[in-house]
Design a protein around this motif. Structure first.
Motif: not given
Length: 267
Positions: A127, A147, A207, A210
């Motif tokens: 991310q 992400a 996100l 994830l």
């Protein structure tokens, strides 16, 4: 990112690296979100140690970073004259002999090599920023789930350096020479959509999805018998270096081992 690993006693927890093990799944977490998980020689040694401490039961290793960024790359303290506490600065290393410099870089690279072992499958959950050494650490893994806010960049060339933490081989293998050259020389950001389109990432998700996506992928990776997975990874990893005929032979040899094992006649 929340993670069930926090419910487990760590096997290793030092220098910005935590290793936890839950039966067949190990999780390696970068644990310095205040510095966006910036990397240092101490962190690299801890990553190398994590690889050595993996129990034989582990089949999948997850790599993740706490906080908003996976890893913003090398801690710039490495270039300061004083370096890190108890560590030679990169300036000091540059003033040393060729053999010493080569050996030191080789030691750093060990943190990035064990993820490719045939007996494990490694998955990076990425991310935010994955810059330089962070990008190369993600590239060290077999698979990458990102992400939608991910920002990959290879900034070493822009700083007058080269990517030297084993990232060039997988990068060229994934996206091809021309795109790899352009990414490295320009130092530009590669976002989630392009990462999936070019093969840098297997999946891109919001996100907040994830962790769940990585858990689902892990379950799928564990579904097949371990020995078949190990043989398949070895076949695929070696395919680019083998000729077509040699690859055919490697397939026959691997299948022979599997058939003998399944028939109970393996030696």
């Amino acid at each position: 990112m929340a993670s069930p690993e926090h419910n487990l006693d760590p096997v290793l927890d030092k220098d910005g690296v935590r290793l936890t093990v839950d039966d067949a799944v190990a999780t390696v977490t970068l644990t310095n979100p205040a510095k966006r998980n910036a990397q240092s020689p101490a962190l690299w040694r801890a990553l190398t140690e994590a690889g050595r401490l993996l129990p034989g039961s582990v089949r999948v290793v997850l790599l993740r970073g706490e906080g908003k960024s996976f890893s913003a790359g090398l801690d710039r303290q490495a270039f300061a004259p004083e370096g890190f506490d108890g560590e030679p600065s990169f300036v000091d290393l540059a003033r040393g002999g060729d053999a010493e410099l080569d050996a030191t870089i080789a030691e750093y690279q060990e943190a990035f090599t064990w993820w490719r072992r045939n007996d494990i499958l490694s998955v990076a959950a990425v991310q935010g920023h994955a810059i330089g050494a962070g990008f190369q650490l993600a590239l060290a893994c077999d698979l990458r789930v990102v992400a939608d806010d991910v920002q990959f960049a290879m900034r070493e060339t822009s700083l007058g350096l080269v990517p030297d933490l084993t990232g060039t081989h997988p990068l060229v293998g994934l996206v091809g020479y021309a795109r790899a050259l352009e990414i490295c020389v320009t130092g530009r950001y590669v976002g989630a959509e392009e990462a999936v389109q070019t093969g840098l990432a297997n999946l891109a998700v919001p996100l907040d999805q994830l962790d769940a996506t990585v858990r689902d992928l892990t379950s799928a990776l564990l579904a097949a018998p371990r020995d078949a997975v190990v043989e398949t990874k070895a076949l695929l990893r070696g395919a680019q270096e083998r000729t077509y005929e040699r690859q055919r032979a490697a397939e026959r040899e691997a299948q022979g081992r599997r058939l003998r094992d399944l028939a109970g006649t393996g030696e």
